[in-house]
Structures are given as C-alpha cells and as structure tokens.
Design an enzyme around this catalytic site. Sequence first.
Site, PDB file in Angstrom:
ATOM      1  N   ASN A   1     -10.111  -0.599   0.381  1.00 38.69           N
ATOM      2  CA  ASN A   1      -8.807  -0.279   0.385  1.00 38.69           C
ATOM      3  C   ASN A   1      -8.229  -0.923  -0.985  1.00 38.69           C
ATOM      4  OD1 ASN A   1      -5.968  -0.726   0.716  1.00 38.69           O
ATOM      5  ND2 ASN A   1      -6.218  -1.720   2.749  1.00 38.69           N
TER       6      ASN A   1
ATOM      7  N   CYS B   1       0.844  -1.217   0.151  1.00 38.94           N
ATOM      8  CA  CYS B   1       0.090  -0.110  -0.112  1.00 38.94           C
ATOM      9  C   CYS B   1       0.769   1.137  -0.096  1.00 38.94           C
ATOM     10  CB  CYS B   1      -0.889   0.175   1.294  1.00 38.94           C
ATOM     11  SG  CYS B   1      -2.136  -1.486   1.287  1.00 38.94           S
TER      12      CYS B   1
ATOM     13  N   HIS C   1      -3.575   6.950   3.313  1.00 34.65           N
ATOM     14  CA  HIS C   1      -4.056   5.631   2.913  1.00 34.65           C
ATOM     15  C   HIS C   1      -5.265   5.287   3.420  1.00 34.65           C
ATOM     16  CE1 HIS C   1      -4.066   1.687   1.442  1.00 34.65           C
ATOM     17  NE2 HIS C   1      -3.752   0.933   2.459  1.00 34.65           N
TER      18      HIS C   1
HETATM   19  N1  COA Z   1     -18.180  -9.631  10.524  1.00 35.50           N
HETATM   20  C1  COA Z   1     -18.512  -9.875  11.903  1.00 35.50           C
HETATM   21  N2  COA Z   1     -17.445  -9.666  12.903  1.00 35.50           N
HETATM   22  C2  COA Z   1     -16.282  -9.905  12.573  1.00 35.50           C
HETATM   23  C3  COA Z   1     -16.026  -9.688  11.332  1.00 35.50           C
HETATM   24  C4  COA Z   1     -17.026  -9.372  10.061  1.00 35.50           C
HETATM   25  N3  COA Z   1     -16.469  -9.235   9.021  1.00 35.50           N
HETATM   26  N4  COA Z   1     -14.509  -9.757  11.120  1.00 35.50           N
HETATM   27  C5  COA Z   1     -14.295  -9.928  12.592  1.00 35.50           C
HETATM   28  N5  COA Z   1     -15.731  -9.861  13.331  1.00 35.50           N
HETATM   29  C6  COA Z   1     -15.610 -10.072  14.842  1.00 35.50           C
HETATM   30  C7  COA Z   1     -14.179 -10.803  15.347  1.00 35.50           C
HETATM   31  O1  COA Z   1     -14.087 -12.137  15.312  1.00 35.50           O
HETATM   32  C8  COA Z   1     -14.138 -10.316  16.751  1.00 35.50           C
HETATM   33  O2  COA Z   1     -15.196 -11.353  17.572  1.00 35.50           O
HETATM   34  P1  COA Z   1     -14.861 -11.754  18.831  1.00 35.50           P
HETATM   35  O3  COA Z   1     -14.781 -10.486  19.889  1.00 35.50           O
HETATM   36  O4  COA Z   1     -16.055 -12.568  19.325  1.00 35.50           O
HETATM   37  O5  COA Z   1     -13.451 -12.452  19.144  1.00 35.50           O
HETATM   38  C9  COA Z   1     -14.864  -8.933  16.679  1.00 35.50           C
HETATM   39  O6  COA Z   1     -15.420  -8.921  15.572  1.00 35.50           O
HETATM   40  C10 COA Z   1     -13.871  -7.828  16.836  1.00 35.50           C
HETATM   41  O7  COA Z   1     -12.806  -8.071  16.184  1.00 35.50           O
HETATM   42  P2  COA Z   1     -11.364  -7.031  15.841  1.00 35.50           P
HETATM   43  O8  COA Z   1     -10.394  -7.848  15.166  1.00 35.50           O
HETATM   44  O9  COA Z   1     -11.146  -6.675  17.186  1.00 35.50           O
HETATM   45  O10 COA Z   1     -12.069  -5.999  15.113  1.00 35.50           O
HETATM   46  P3  COA Z   1     -11.566  -4.412  14.776  1.00 35.50           P
HETATM   47  O11 COA Z   1     -12.598  -3.575  15.350  1.00 35.50           O
HETATM   48  O12 COA Z   1     -10.017  -4.556  15.172  1.00 35.50           O
HETATM   49  O13 COA Z   1     -11.961  -4.602  13.203  1.00 35.50           O
HETATM   50  C11 COA Z   1     -10.655  -4.883  11.338  1.00 35.50           C
HETATM   51  C12 COA Z   1     -11.137  -5.432  12.313  1.00 35.50           C
HETATM   52  C13 COA Z   1      -9.863  -5.820  10.564  1.00 35.50           C
HETATM   53  C14 COA Z   1     -11.739  -3.982  10.259  1.00 35.50           C
HETATM   54  C15 COA Z   1      -9.450  -3.653  11.747  1.00 35.50           C
HETATM   55  O14 COA Z   1      -8.632  -4.081  12.935  1.00 35.50           O
HETATM   56  C16 COA Z   1      -8.627  -3.147  10.826  1.00 35.50           C
HETATM   57  O15 COA Z   1      -9.212  -2.337   9.679  1.00 35.50           O
HETATM   58  N6  COA Z   1      -7.266  -3.195  10.991  1.00 35.50           N
HETATM   59  C17 COA Z   1      -6.314  -2.768  10.010  1.00 35.50           C
HETATM   60  C18 COA Z   1      -6.369  -3.815   8.563  1.00 35.50           C
HETATM   61  C19 COA Z   1      -5.590  -2.968   7.548  1.00 35.50           C
HETATM   62  O16 COA Z   1      -5.640  -1.872   7.528  1.00 35.50           O
HETATM   63  N7  COA Z   1      -5.208  -3.853   6.617  1.00 35.50           N
HETATM   64  C20 COA Z   1      -4.713  -3.339   5.433  1.00 35.50           C
HETATM   65  C21 COA Z   1      -3.356  -2.593   5.794  1.00 35.50           C
HETATM   66  S1  COA Z   1      -2.676  -1.820   4.299  1.00 35.50           S
END
Ligand code: COA
Length: 338
Positions: free
Chosen positions: A295, A123, A265
Amino acid sequence: MATYAATITGTGSAFPAGIVTNQDIVEKLAASGIETSDQWIRERSGIRERRMAAPGNAEEHNSSLGLAASRAALEMAGKKPEDIDLIAYATCTPDTVIPSTSCWLQHKLGAVNAWAMDLNAACSGFLYCLSIADQFIQTGQVKTALVIGAEVLSSIINWSDRSSCILFGDAAGAVVVERAEADTPHRILSATLRSDGNLWELLHIPCGGSRYPATADIIRDHLNKIHMNGREVFKIAVRTLTSFAKQTLKKHKIAPEELDWFIPHQANIRIIEAVAERLSIPMEKVLVNIERFGNTSSATIPTVLDEAVRAGKIQKGQTVLMDAFGSGLTFGALLLRW
Ligand code: COA
C-alpha cells in the site's frame, strides 16, 4: 456546460531501489520479539514485497520520487516543465512541513510558470487532486496540470504494530492533465468525493503535529507513527469502495459490465476482491500492483495506471474507474474515458 474538458496525456511512476521482502520484515520484527510470517502476510494482504526509501538518500526523498515520476509523465505527454500551470501534489508524508513538497518539486523540475500546492487526503489524495485539476481545467483557469501522488510511508511505519507495518511501501505516480475541447470523448467524466472525520480514530498518527509536538517520550512510544484498527478499516473500505463506485457509474448510466478497467486503491488484495465481487467486475478487469509494492497510499492509483498504460492495456476510448479510501476517513471514485 463546462468550457473545456480535461484529459490525461501522460503518466509516470518511480520507486525507491530498495526491495523489502516479507522475509526481511519477519527478521526485522523477530529482533524485537514480534512474530509474523511470509505466509501470513501473503494470505492476509496479498503483499510479497514493497519498496522503501533509504533514509538520507536524496534521490529517494518524496519530491525526488515525484520528480522522476513527473519527468516520465511529461515525456509521454510531450510537455516541458515550463508548460505546467498547476502542480497538485497528494501526499501525507511531505519532505518538509514548509515548504510544501509541491514547491520542492517545482524547484527541482523547473516548472517556473506553475502554482503549486500539497493536499493531504491520505490514500484518496490522488483522486482529490485529479478532480481539482479537472475543475480548474474545465473552467479555463489552467491549461496544463501535473498531478502527483507520492509517499515515503516508511517514515511513519509503526514497527511495534505487526498488523500495520506489513502493509506499507514508498512510491510516486504522476499524470499530466491537459485542456481539451469540451465535447471530446477522451476526458475525465466526473468524480464523487466525500470524507467522514467522525472516523478519524480508525487510522491516524496521534502525535508529531502541532497538537502534540514530538518529544522523546512520544518517539519512544511510537505515537508519531501509524495507529490503525485494521479489522474495522477493512469492513468500511469494502462498503465504501463499493458504494462510491456504484454511485459514480450510476451518474453516467454505465453498467459495471461496460467498464473496461477498474483501478481500486491497493490496500489489501482481499478488499479488492471483495469489492470486485460486489460490483460484478471480473478480476481480469481489475488492475493491481499490491503484490510487488504494498500500500503506497496516494501513489497506488497513479502507479497502477502508469503500468497499465505503458503495457498497452488501457486503450484509447476505454472507460476506467478509479476508487479510493484512506485516513480521515476520506473516500472518492473518479470515472474517465481514456
Ligand atoms: N502476522 C501474524 N499474525 C498477525 C499479524 C501479522 N503480521 N497481524 C495480525 N496478526 C494476528 C492478530 O493478532 C490476530 O490474532 P488473534 O486472532 O490471535 O487475535 C489475527 O492475526 C487476525 O487478526 P485480524 O486483525 O483479524 O486480521 P485480518 O485478517 O483482519 O488482517 C489486516 C489484518 C490489517 C491485514 C486487515 O485487517 C487489513 O488489511 N485491514 C485494512 C487495513 C488498511 O487497508 N489500511 C490502510 C487503509 S488506506
């Protein structure tokens, strides 16, 4: 003092026709017994829909999206394909391993006088490529560069992982960068680039490269697709985007309130809001398109830039800060005066 300055004279972008809404993903995952919801995706990421290339549609290959974006940028700049000396193509989803996607683009565009290269910094790739073009132009070795950030991330989405498959989309953005007098105010000011390979595991594709070539088992287990520790990436992204923006502004003695536009980004709206808050940049100055496109990796910054330029938001003389992070991990910020 450099011999010349580099200035952006044209921008363009292109997207596949197919819109994939959150509801489409809900239904796709439900077929494999995986639960998600439109509300969860919107609240946790800020994404409503994204574009995805139709597999097999030659108009939506990475280089074809790059071609459409490049043609739009060349038209704005009033340049012809033959005018281009360098094609710097940021992508982590190339058309083919060889030849490079930049060579495919050169072939399709007819940029017969250029040398063409791909760069994979995920990215952060567009900022890495823009900085390379800036350096070659400053030293007088290149007069006109075409810089592209383009991805078909739909080809590497891991549909067995609900936390990552909701995030990504396909797109291409391009800019024409031209030589200008060394003392012009309208120029790329500087970039701060870094990477930390120790953090490789946070966002990677385990197999499918030369280390572990794809086998039927690898494909069955989704090991040739994206694996991500979202929570950890989120924290590091907020910290590094803030720090690279601060370092770059400090280098030029520019206070955050003097900035006209911030283009981070587009990974997650909550990351963008947290960084803007830490930098004391009001959200009205933050340019975003994540809600409609998700993204798109190296394509996020040039597509956001193109939209803002065409909408007349970014005006001559304004100061713009671009800020990225990605798999590697890679980081970078680039400051320019439009
Ligand atoms: N739908 C429903 N629930 C989901 C889910 C989805 N698509 N994806 C994850 N969950 C659940 C998890 O299993 C977790 O459940 P639990 O509490 O029972 O274990 C809960 O939601 C919270 O998960 P968490 O990973 O803490 O969520 P979050 O708020 O951190 O959001 C992302 C997840 C991936 C959206 C976020 O962490 C993110 O955007 N991270 C950066 C990723 C990124 O930028 N990648 C590219 C880099 S260039």
